[in-house]
Design an enzyme around this catalytic site. Structure first.
Site, PDB file in Angstrom:
ATOM      1  N   ARG A 220       4.680 -29.552   2.015  1.00 33.73           N
ATOM      2  CA  ARG A 220       6.007 -28.918   2.028  1.00 33.73           C
ATOM      3  C   ARG A 220       6.231 -28.066   3.272  1.00 33.73           C
ATOM      4  O   ARG A 220       7.360 -27.955   3.759  1.00 33.73           O
ATOM      5  CB  ARG A 220       6.234 -28.099   0.758  1.00 33.73           C
ATOM      6  CG  ARG A 220       5.234 -27.003   0.459  1.00 33.73           C
ATOM      7  CD  ARG A 220       5.529 -26.402  -0.930  1.00 33.73           C
ATOM      8  NE  ARG A 220       4.594 -25.386  -1.366  1.00 33.73           N
ATOM      9  CZ  ARG A 220       3.434 -25.629  -1.971  1.00 33.73           C
ATOM     10  NH1 ARG A 220       3.050 -26.865  -2.190  1.00 33.73           N
ATOM     11  NH2 ARG A 220       2.647 -24.643  -2.374  1.00 33.73           N
TER      12      ARG A 220
ATOM     13  N   THR B  30       6.577 -20.660  -0.862  1.00 31.61           N
ATOM     14  CA  THR B  30       6.229 -21.369   0.368  1.00 31.61           C
ATOM     15  C   THR B  30       7.351 -22.272   0.880  1.00 31.61           C
ATOM     16  O   THR B  30       7.663 -22.277   2.072  1.00 31.61           O
ATOM     17  CB  THR B  30       4.959 -22.207   0.130  1.00 31.61           C
ATOM     18  OG1 THR B  30       3.892 -21.302  -0.109  1.00 31.61           O
ATOM     19  CG2 THR B  30       4.628 -23.088   1.321  1.00 31.61           C
TER      20      THR B  30
ATOM     21  N   HIS C  43       6.117 -16.069   3.680  1.00 27.57           N
ATOM     22  CA  HIS C  43       6.294 -14.969   2.730  1.00 27.57           C
ATOM     23  C   HIS C  43       5.099 -14.048   2.898  1.00 27.57           C
ATOM     24  O   HIS C  43       4.132 -14.408   3.575  1.00 27.57           O
ATOM     25  CB  HIS C  43       6.372 -15.473   1.271  1.00 27.57           C
ATOM     26  CG  HIS C  43       5.263 -16.413   0.922  1.00 27.57           C
ATOM     27  ND1 HIS C  43       3.981 -15.986   0.672  1.00 27.57           N
ATOM     28  CD2 HIS C  43       5.226 -17.764   0.846  1.00 27.57           C
ATOM     29  CE1 HIS C  43       3.220 -17.043   0.428  1.00 27.57           C
ATOM     30  NE2 HIS C  43       3.941 -18.142   0.547  1.00 27.57           N
TER      31      HIS C  43
ATOM     32  N   HIS D  87      -4.487 -16.085  -2.983  1.00 27.79           N
ATOM     33  CA  HIS D  87      -4.356 -16.435  -4.402  1.00 27.79           C
ATOM     34  C   HIS D  87      -5.708 -16.367  -5.124  1.00 27.79           C
ATOM     35  O   HIS D  87      -5.775 -15.979  -6.291  1.00 27.79           O
ATOM     36  CB  HIS D  87      -3.821 -17.864  -4.546  1.00 27.79           C
ATOM     37  CG  HIS D  87      -2.344 -17.994  -4.304  1.00 27.79           C
ATOM     38  ND1 HIS D  87      -1.408 -17.271  -5.003  1.00 27.79           N
ATOM     39  CD2 HIS D  87      -1.647 -18.795  -3.463  1.00 27.79           C
ATOM     40  CE1 HIS D  87      -0.189 -17.618  -4.597  1.00 27.79           C
ATOM     41  NE2 HIS D  87      -0.316 -18.531  -3.655  1.00 27.79           N
TER      42      HIS D  87
ATOM     43  N   LYS E  52      -0.322 -27.968   4.015  1.00 30.99           N
ATOM     44  CA  LYS E  52       0.557 -28.281   2.870  1.00 30.99           C
ATOM     45  C   LYS E  52       1.674 -29.211   3.310  1.00 30.99           C
ATOM     46  O   LYS E  52       2.337 -28.952   4.321  1.00 30.99           O
ATOM     47  CB  LYS E  52       1.208 -27.000   2.322  1.00 30.99           C
ATOM     48  CG  LYS E  52       0.226 -25.999   1.741  1.00 30.99           C
ATOM     49  CD  LYS E  52       0.997 -24.823   1.151  1.00 30.99           C
ATOM     50  CE  LYS E  52       0.027 -23.779   0.612  1.00 30.99           C
ATOM     51  NZ  LYS E  52       0.730 -22.598   0.070  1.00 30.99           N
TER      52      LYS E  52
ATOM     53  N   ASN F 139       9.640 -23.744  -4.717  1.00 32.82           N
ATOM     54  CA  ASN F 139       8.730 -24.882  -4.546  1.00 32.82           C
ATOM     55  C   ASN F 139       9.132 -26.023  -5.481  1.00 32.82           C
ATOM     56  O   ASN F 139       8.925 -27.193  -5.159  1.00 32.82           O
ATOM     57  CB  ASN F 139       7.288 -24.462  -4.846  1.00 32.82           C
ATOM     58  CG  ASN F 139       6.702 -23.590  -3.754  1.00 32.82           C
ATOM     59  OD1 ASN F 139       7.217 -23.551  -2.637  1.00 32.82           O
ATOM     60  ND2 ASN F 139       5.636 -22.891  -4.076  1.00 32.82           N
TER      61      ASN F 139
ATOM     62  N   HIS G 285       2.588 -14.154  -4.887  1.00 30.62           N
ATOM     63  CA  HIS G 285       3.767 -13.678  -4.176  1.00 30.62           C
ATOM     64  C   HIS G 285       4.955 -14.289  -4.912  1.00 30.62           C
ATOM     65  O   HIS G 285       4.789 -14.881  -5.966  1.00 30.62           O
ATOM     66  CB  HIS G 285       3.705 -14.144  -2.716  1.00 30.62           C
ATOM     67  CG  HIS G 285       3.427 -15.620  -2.607  1.00 30.62           C
ATOM     68  ND1 HIS G 285       4.418 -16.567  -2.663  1.00 30.62           N
ATOM     69  CD2 HIS G 285       2.250 -16.296  -2.538  1.00 30.62           C
ATOM     70  CE1 HIS G 285       3.866 -17.778  -2.608  1.00 30.62           C
ATOM     71  NE2 HIS G 285       2.553 -17.641  -2.529  1.00 30.62           N
TER      72      HIS G 285
ATOM     73  N   ASP H 231      -3.101 -18.211   2.458  1.00 28.72           N
ATOM     74  CA  ASP H 231      -2.459 -18.275   1.141  1.00 28.72           C
ATOM     75  C   ASP H 231      -3.475 -18.588   0.050  1.00 28.72           C
ATOM     76  O   ASP H 231      -3.514 -17.922  -0.981  1.00 28.72           O
ATOM     77  CB  ASP H 231      -1.368 -19.339   1.161  1.00 28.72           C
ATOM     78  CG  ASP H 231      -0.587 -19.382  -0.146  1.00 28.72           C
ATOM     79  OD1 ASP H 231       0.089 -18.374  -0.458  1.00 28.72           O
ATOM     80  OD2 ASP H 231      -0.657 -20.390  -0.865  1.00 28.72           O
TER      81      ASP H 231
ATOM     82  N   ASP I 279       0.562 -18.892   6.265  1.00 30.18           N
ATOM     83  CA  ASP I 279       1.026 -18.866   4.879  1.00 30.18           C
ATOM     84  C   ASP I 279       0.503 -17.618   4.151  1.00 30.18           C
ATOM     85  O   ASP I 279      -0.704 -17.385   4.115  1.00 30.18           O
ATOM     86  CB  ASP I 279       0.517 -20.151   4.186  1.00 30.18           C
ATOM     87  CG  ASP I 279       1.332 -20.547   2.983  1.00 30.18           C
ATOM     88  OD1 ASP I 279       1.574 -19.685   2.122  1.00 30.18           O
ATOM     89  OD2 ASP I 279       1.708 -21.729   2.891  1.00 30.18           O
TER      90      ASP I 279
END
Ligand SMILES: [Zn+2]
Length: 540
Positions: free
Chosen positions: A159, A75, A334, A292, A157, A96, A476, A288, A36
């Site tokens: 998702r 994501t 991404h 962040h 995650k 998302n 992102h 990810d 991620d």
């Protein structure tokens, strides 16, 4: 156009590929790893440093110009492309979250991987579901052809796990704050799951000492002040207090836990040792969260990628030790971008944080007041999909849309604004992913009924986080290449690949893997196409 380029490149570059007669049998296990927020920029920068699993995978076919080619590089859309072969315009996963004013519940925001019809839910307290994914995944199609195939996903995650496995998962586990959980209520719980969760709980109860930086990572250590209220970043080493689950999640620890569970499931379910091929999807989320929280060019990301390389190596070594015939694809949902404060020090003069006035929460009430329309009128963030309140009269909706388009277009940090009508009228792109216009990128993210009334693109190098006080300093989601270009590596034991310059897209992964396991895909049924130069032999 791309077909002929691919054919020419195949003829020129892959003469050493053995003839089809010597083609090895299809692998028994497909391992699909998504890292991620692993940008191609980061992969390129760190490639000489890798010695573990990432170094091994880089001996396969490395597509140097691979893209999540759509505009909204988040994501959920990114993961939806990897194993469906389709852009978000077909998967339906435009972001998302999206704003759906037709849903019955109070909260009109909808999470990409939820069932919003479940009573008592909201977009933040949701029931996990693949219902919004409008197409099958590779695992879904494998199970339709070979009922004995297993379709398994593990991620930090929900998702990511949902979008990679789809509608017919056998096992699907994702991080839920303190351990791994599933939405598959009727699937038997493998014995390894409570074991891994117990090991995580035991580790979490103890403080974690800082990681020891490599000499290369020491060169990255420099404290950088952050605008917008956030703390300085750049010298973190992932020391963690006992019980701090958020710190565990934003560290290499969570990737190690995810891979441990993936390995345990492979063992317990005997993946790759059944009558039909299996697919194991692993989405590793720590890169990810580290990106962040700390940006991408400090000591933190260096330590994260060092650990990731080692952990993937350990995971592949375990598969080797079991004698499984497997193939691996590694990519990302991404890319990402560093904090503007450090980018400016590195010479990116235009790097800046977005003006807080770009937020729909600020812009909407301002325009509504000017127009004499009851507010707030406009929903969304400061870029991407924005929505006009559809309870306004049609005339007021039109006035507000026109005013919003004009206001965003006039803003010095905005590159482009497209209305839904403009996007819908634009044909689906067929050109090379590295040469798509902004409108074409946005078109690949457009799905009627979910997409906004307008789509705002900030200028390159504008970070859409003005307020860093809540902990996220970098992100992102833009249609610029730092967010679109991702690593794409195909590896199989005994296959010697090369760095391939042919432009490719993550939607090409699914048809390539389908060819590898000899799963027929109807011509034109997916956006992607089988890639030559991989362990797969593409149908002609
Ligand atoms: Zn992501």
């Amino acid at each position: 156009m791309r077909k002929s380029i691919l054919a020419a490149a195949a003829a020129a570059a892959f003469l050493s590929v053995p003839a089809a007669a010597q083609q090895p049998p299809p692998p028994k296990l497909l391992v699909v790893i998504s890292v991620d927020q692993f940008s191609a920029d980061l992969f390129d920068e760190y490639r000489p440093q890798f010695t573990g699993g990432l170094a091994r995978l880089a001996t396969g076919a490395v597509f140097d110009k691979a893209y999540q080619s759509h505009a909204n590089t988040e994501t959920c859309p990114g993961h939806s492309t990897i194993l469906t072969g389709d852009h978000p315009a077909r998967t339906g996963i435009i972001g998302n979250t999206w704003f759906d004013q037709s849903v019955a519940r109070q909260d009109k925001w909808v999470y990409c991987a939820e069932d919003e019809k479940a009573p008592g839910t909201s977009s933040s307290n949701y029931k996990v579901s693949p219902d919004h994914l409008m197409v099958p995944t590779l695992g879904d199609l494998m199970k339709a052809r070979w009922p004995q195939s297993r379709n398994v996903a593990v991620s930090g995650k929900d998702r990511a796990a949902v979008m990679m496995s789809g509608h017919k998962a056998d096992q699907r586990w994702y991080w839920s704050g303190k351990g791994f959980t599933t939405d598959l209520a009727s699937a038997p719980v493998p014995r390894v799951v409570p074991k891994v969760n117990a090991a995580i709980a035991a580790a979490l109860a103890r403080p974690r000492p800082p990681l020891q930086p490599t000499p290369f990572c020491q060169t990255k250590a420099r404290a950088i002040p952050v605008e917008g209220g956030g703390k300085p970043v750049g010298t973190g080493q992932f020391a963690r207090a006992a019980g701090d689950a958020n710190a565990l999640r934003a560290s290499p620890e969570i990737d190690g836990d995810t891979l441990a569970l993936a390995a345990g499931l492979a063992d317990e379910m005997q993946l790759g040792r059944g009558a039909a091929p299996d697919v194991l999807s692993v989405s590793l989320s720590a890169t990810d969260y580290v990106g962040h929280t700390y940006g991408t060019e400090g000591e933190e990301m260096c330590l994260q990628l060092t650990e990731l390389d080692r952990e993937i190596g350990d995971f592949l070594a375990l598969l080797d030790s079991r004698g499984i015939d497997y193939a691996v694809v590694l990519t990302a949902d991404h890319g990402g971008k560093d904090i503007p404060e450090r980018e400016r020090l590195a010479g990116v003069a235009d790097a800046a944080r977005a003006d807080a006035g770009l937020s729909a929460d600020v812009m909407g009430p301002k325009l509504s007041t000017q127009l004499g329309i009851r507010g707030p009128g406009l929903r969304g963030g400061n870029s991407g999909d924005l929505y006009i309140d559809d309870s306004l009269s049609p005339a007021d909706q039109k006035r507000l849309l026109d005013a919003a388009v004009a206001a965003y277009r006039a803003h010095p940090q905005v590159a482009a604004v497209f209305t839904a009508a403009e996007i819908a009228a634009s044909p689906m792109p067929s050109g090379r992913p590295d040469q798509l216009s902004l409108l074409e990128r946005v078109r690949e993210s457009y799905y009627p009924g979910r997409s906004g009334d307008l789509y705002v693109v900030l200028k390159k190098d504008i970070t859409p986080i003005p307020d860093t006080s809540r902990g996220f300093v970098a992100t992102h989601g833009s249609p610029w290449d730092y967010d679109r270009r991702v690593p794409m590596l195909f590896w199989r034991p005994g296959f010697r690949g090369a760095t391939v310059q042919v432009p490719a897209e993550t939607v090409d992964i699914m048809p390539t893997l389908a060819a590898l396991i000899e799963l027929p895909i109807a011509a034109g049924s997916v956006d992607g196409q089988c890639l030559d130069g991989t362990p797969a032999f593409c149908p002609r």
